[in-house]
Design a protein around this motif. Structure first.
Motif, PDB file in Angstrom:
ATOM      1  N   LEU A   1       0.834  -1.206   0.000  1.00  0.00           N
ATOM      2  CA  LEU A   1       0.000   0.000   0.000  1.00  0.00           C
ATOM      3  C   LEU A   1       0.869   1.258   0.000  1.00  0.00           C
ATOM      4  O   LEU A   1       0.560   2.242  -0.677  1.00  0.00           O
ATOM      5  N   TYR A   2       1.961   1.217   0.725  1.00  0.00           N
ATOM      6  CA  TYR A   2       2.866   2.371   0.748  1.00  0.00           C
ATOM      7  C   TYR A   2       3.527   2.566  -0.614  1.00  0.00           C
ATOM      8  O   TYR A   2       3.752   3.702  -1.051  1.00  0.00           O
ATOM      9  N   SER A   3       3.828   1.464  -1.315  1.00  0.00           N
ATOM     10  CA  SER A   3       4.448   1.571  -2.637  1.00  0.00           C
ATOM     11  C   SER A   3       3.507   2.236  -3.636  1.00  0.00           C
ATOM     12  O   SER A   3       3.952   2.860  -4.595  1.00  0.00           O
ATOM     13  N   GLN A   4       2.202   2.124  -3.401  1.00  0.00           N
ATOM     14  CA  GLN A   4       1.217   2.728  -4.297  1.00  0.00           C
ATOM     15  C   GLN A   4       1.045   4.224  -4.047  1.00  0.00           C
ATOM     16  O   GLN A   4       0.712   4.975  -4.957  1.00  0.00           O
ATOM     17  N   ASP A   5       1.266   4.642  -2.814  1.00  0.00           N
ATOM     18  CA  ASP A   5       1.114   6.060  -2.469  1.00  0.00           C
ATOM     19  C   ASP A   5       2.065   6.374  -1.317  1.00  0.00           C
ATOM     20  O   ASP A   5       1.733   6.165  -0.151  1.00  0.00           O
ATOM     21  N   GLN A   6       3.263   6.873  -1.645  1.00  0.00           N
ATOM     22  CA  GLN A   6       4.281   7.092  -0.628  1.00  0.00           C
ATOM     23  C   GLN A   6       4.042   8.351   0.198  1.00  0.00           C
ATOM     24  O   GLN A   6       4.842   8.677   1.078  1.00  0.00           O
ATOM     25  N   SER A   7       2.939   9.051  -0.068  1.00  0.00           N
ATOM     26  CA  SER A   7       2.560  10.148   0.819  1.00  0.00           C
ATOM     27  C   SER A   7       1.879   9.599   2.074  1.00  0.00           C
ATOM     28  O   SER A   7       1.752  10.307   3.072  1.00  0.00           O
TER      29      SER A   7
ATOM     30  N   LYS B   1       1.870   6.323   7.018  1.00  0.00           N
ATOM     31  CA  LYS B   1       1.350   5.421   8.052  1.00  0.00           C
ATOM     32  C   LYS B   1       1.526   3.966   7.635  1.00  0.00           C
ATOM     33  O   LYS B   1       1.720   3.086   8.481  1.00  0.00           O
ATOM     34  N   TRP B   2       1.470   3.694   6.307  1.00  0.00           N
ATOM     35  CA  TRP B   2       1.609   2.314   5.854  1.00  0.00           C
ATOM     36  C   TRP B   2       3.045   1.833   6.035  1.00  0.00           C
ATOM     37  O   TRP B   2       3.269   0.674   6.413  1.00  0.00           O
ATOM     38  N   TYR B   3       4.008   2.698   5.802  1.00  0.00           N
ATOM     39  CA  TYR B   3       5.404   2.292   5.999  1.00  0.00           C
ATOM     40  C   TYR B   3       5.666   2.026   7.493  1.00  0.00           C
ATOM     41  O   TYR B   3       6.308   1.038   7.856  1.00  0.00           O
ATOM     42  N   THR B   4       5.173   2.912   8.333  1.00  0.00           N
ATOM     43  CA  THR B   4       5.336   2.739   9.783  1.00  0.00           C
ATOM     44  C   THR B   4       4.717   1.433  10.246  1.00  0.00           C
ATOM     45  O   THR B   4       5.300   0.692  11.052  1.00  0.00           O
ATOM     46  N   ARG B   5       3.537   1.130   9.718  1.00  0.00           N
ATOM     47  CA  ARG B   5       2.836  -0.106  10.099  1.00  0.00           C
ATOM     48  C   ARG B   5       3.585  -1.331   9.578  1.00  0.00           C
ATOM     49  O   ARG B   5       3.661  -2.356  10.255  1.00  0.00           O
ATOM     50  N   ALA B   6       4.150  -1.214   8.379  1.00  0.00           N
ATOM     51  CA  ALA B   6       4.897  -2.330   7.803  1.00  0.00           C
ATOM     52  C   ALA B   6       6.111  -2.681   8.653  1.00  0.00           C
ATOM     53  O   ALA B   6       6.367  -3.851   8.950  1.00  0.00           O
ATOM     54  N   VAL B   7       6.856  -1.660   9.061  1.00  0.00           N
ATOM     55  CA  VAL B   7       8.046  -1.881   9.886  1.00  0.00           C
ATOM     56  C   VAL B   7       7.663  -2.481  11.236  1.00  0.00           C
ATOM     57  O   VAL B   7       8.301  -3.418  11.730  1.00  0.00           O
TER      58      VAL B   7
ATOM     59  N   ARG C   1      12.194   2.965   1.585  1.00  0.00           N
ATOM     60  CA  ARG C   1      12.440   3.629   2.862  1.00  0.00           C
ATOM     61  C   ARG C   1      12.176   5.120   2.747  1.00  0.00           C
ATOM     62  O   ARG C   1      12.534   5.753   1.768  1.00  0.00           O
ATOM     63  N   THR C   2      11.559   5.643   3.755  1.00  0.00           N
ATOM     64  CA  THR C   2      11.229   7.067   3.755  1.00  0.00           C
ATOM     65  C   THR C   2      12.485   7.911   3.839  1.00  0.00           C
ATOM     66  O   THR C   2      13.537   7.463   4.289  1.00  0.00           O
ATOM     67  N   ALA C   3      12.369   9.142   3.412  1.00  0.00           N
ATOM     68  CA  ALA C   3      13.513  10.060   3.448  1.00  0.00           C
ATOM     69  C   ALA C   3      14.040  10.225   4.864  1.00  0.00           C
ATOM     70  O   ALA C   3      15.244  10.333   5.097  1.00  0.00           O
ATOM     71  N   HIS C   4      13.127  10.214   5.841  1.00  0.00           N
ATOM     72  CA  HIS C   4      13.549  10.371   7.243  1.00  0.00           C
ATOM     73  C   HIS C   4      14.402   9.190   7.686  1.00  0.00           C
ATOM     74  O   HIS C   4      15.453   9.367   8.319  1.00  0.00           O
ATOM     75  N   VAL C   5      13.982   7.978   7.297  1.00  0.00           N
ATOM     76  CA  VAL C   5      14.736   6.791   7.684  1.00  0.00           C
ATOM     77  C   VAL C   5      16.104   6.800   7.015  1.00  0.00           C
ATOM     78  O   VAL C   5      17.127   6.511   7.637  1.00  0.00           O
TER      79      VAL C   5
ATOM     80  N   LYS D   1       6.768  -4.833 -13.543  1.00  0.00           N
ATOM     81  CA  LYS D   1       5.498  -4.256 -13.102  1.00  0.00           C
ATOM     82  C   LYS D   1       5.093  -4.761 -11.724  1.00  0.00           C
ATOM     83  O   LYS D   1       4.193  -4.210 -11.099  1.00  0.00           O
ATOM     84  N   PHE D   2       5.746  -5.827 -11.243  1.00  0.00           N
ATOM     85  CA  PHE D   2       5.460  -6.352  -9.908  1.00  0.00           C
ATOM     86  C   PHE D   2       6.035  -5.387  -8.881  1.00  0.00           C
ATOM     87  O   PHE D   2       7.208  -5.030  -8.935  1.00  0.00           O
ATOM     88  N   TRP D   3       5.227  -4.965  -7.932  1.00  0.00           N
ATOM     89  CA  TRP D   3       5.603  -3.867  -7.044  1.00  0.00           C
ATOM     90  C   TRP D   3       6.902  -4.133  -6.289  1.00  0.00           C
ATOM     91  O   TRP D   3       7.667  -3.202  -6.018  1.00  0.00           O
TER      92      TRP D   3
END
Length: 371
Positions: free
Chosen positions: A113-119, A122-128, A171-175, A322-324
């Motif tokens: 989900l984060y790969s689809q919309d990196q704004s 919350k999805w990246y945080t939840r994934a980690v 990975r987010t810019a902050h990480v 095309k695979f995420w």
């Protein structure tokens, strides 16, 4: 004469009384399935009917429910047949008994989900968070194996391996600001090493029946009937690559590089001849599991010839661009290797640098012309 103060008779307060008695401010004797007051009044008692807890779902629970819904409605692990889709759903049910498996499923889903919309950070945080919980919960079972855990651990191993591939480029810019600069070579090698370790663990500890039934493990190699010379007939660019290996490598390193190249082009051939393979991602990732450890050690040491071969792996990865999970890897890895090697090796990287779609059209056109 002293005045005697009468003490009020103590009584037990009703804290778990039925809903009806609380509404009527009556003392409930809390007898199930119908309290005395409701029985006397001949009314329905809440004790005799099921009720939901009034505790509201918290935000994390709602997010996880959303993740499960996404897992069931979308193909998080790649294109799946109807049979494997059912197996994927069965793993969720298994995850309710083995929470580390459920955590690994939720972590991978959140990452997609984060790969689809990196704004949506919350999805990246939840994934980690789910990935860390999965590893923590699985660790005791990995040290003390129990047959009842095998299927759950097999699923966890596969999803954790996929996570190690998909997470680094996202990975987010902050990480990233808290860590060293993103190095595609290093991150890919770490992911391959993790997958190799989990594969060895599964093969050594799980029954052949469970392994044979699994759709989670990487697929075996390509068209084994074709040796290196046969592959050179189909791929003219393979001969100069082999000559480079003969020139720059000796002994065990030469053998490891030749094997890596043969395995690579064998898998390219397999995917070209089976373009509708629904599990192509496993064929591709299996290359990193089958190559010799000597070759991977050469990549870690930034051996130029090994990096040239690793650059050609991006051609194989482009089959599922095309695979995420793989989308970012071919361009990022090839670009980084070109920077590391410089202009001196540009000719050796020329074929790998051709766009995947253009190269596949070129190859199919060449085969039709030859026919």
């Amino acid at each position: 004469m002293a005045t005697t103060i009468k003490k009020r008779k103590a009584h037990r307060k009703s804290r778990e009384g039925c809903v009806q008695c609380k509404e009527r401010h009556a003392k409930c004797n809390e007898v199930h399935p119908q309290c005395l007051q409701c029985k006397r009044a001949n009314i329905l008692c809440s004790f005799s009917s099921p009720s939901l807890s009034i505790t509201p779902l918290n935000e994390d629970s709602l997010v996880d429910l959303e993740l499960l819904d996404h897992w069931h409605r979308h193909s998080v692990t790649g294109f799946l047949s109807e049979t494997t889709m059912h197996l994927q759903h069965d793993l969720v049910r298994l995850g309710f008994s083995h929470h580390y498996l459920l955590n690994s499923i939720l972590s991978l889903t959140a990452l997609q989900l984060y790969s689809q919309d990196q704004s949506q950070s919350k999805w990246y945080t939840r994934a980690v968070a789910h990935n860390q919980a999965a590893i923590t919960r699985a660790r005791p079972h990995l040290h003390s194996l129990d047959q009842t855990q095998h299927r759950a651990l097999l699923g966890f191993s596969a999803f954790a391996s996929m996570y190690t591939v998909a997470e680094p480029p996202l990975r987010t810019a902050h990480v990233r600001s808290l860590q060293a600069q993103f190095d595609p070579i290093e991150e890919l090698l770490r992911a391959l090493q993790f997958s190799r370790s989990t594969t060895v663990f599964v093969r050594q500890n799980f029954s052949p029946l469970i392994i044979s039934e699994s759709w989670l493990l990487a697929k075996p190699g390509g068209n084994r009937g074709e040796g290196l010379q046969d592959l050179e007939i189909r791929f003219p660019q393979l001969a100069p690559l082999r000559e480079c290996i003969e020139r720059w490598c000796e002994g065990g390193q030469r053998a490891a590089c030749l094997h890596a190249v043969e395995e690579l082009f064998s898998r390219i051939t397999k995917l070209l001849d089976n373009s509708e393979d629904s599990e192509s991602a496993k064929v591709i990732w299996g290359w990193g599991i089958e190559v010799d450890q000597i070759f991977l050690d050469m990549c870690w040491a930034r051996h130029a010839m090994a990096l040239v071969i690793l650059a050609h792996f991006t051609v194989l990865m482009s089959f599922v661009k095309k695979f995420w999970c793989m989308r970012i890897w071919p361009g990022a890895l090839l670009g980084h290797i070109r920077q590391v090697l410089g202009d001196e090796w540009e000719d050796a990287l020329k074929w790998a640098s051709i766009s995947s779609s253009g190269w596949q059209h070129w190859y199919r056109g060449r085969r039709l012309a030859a026919a």
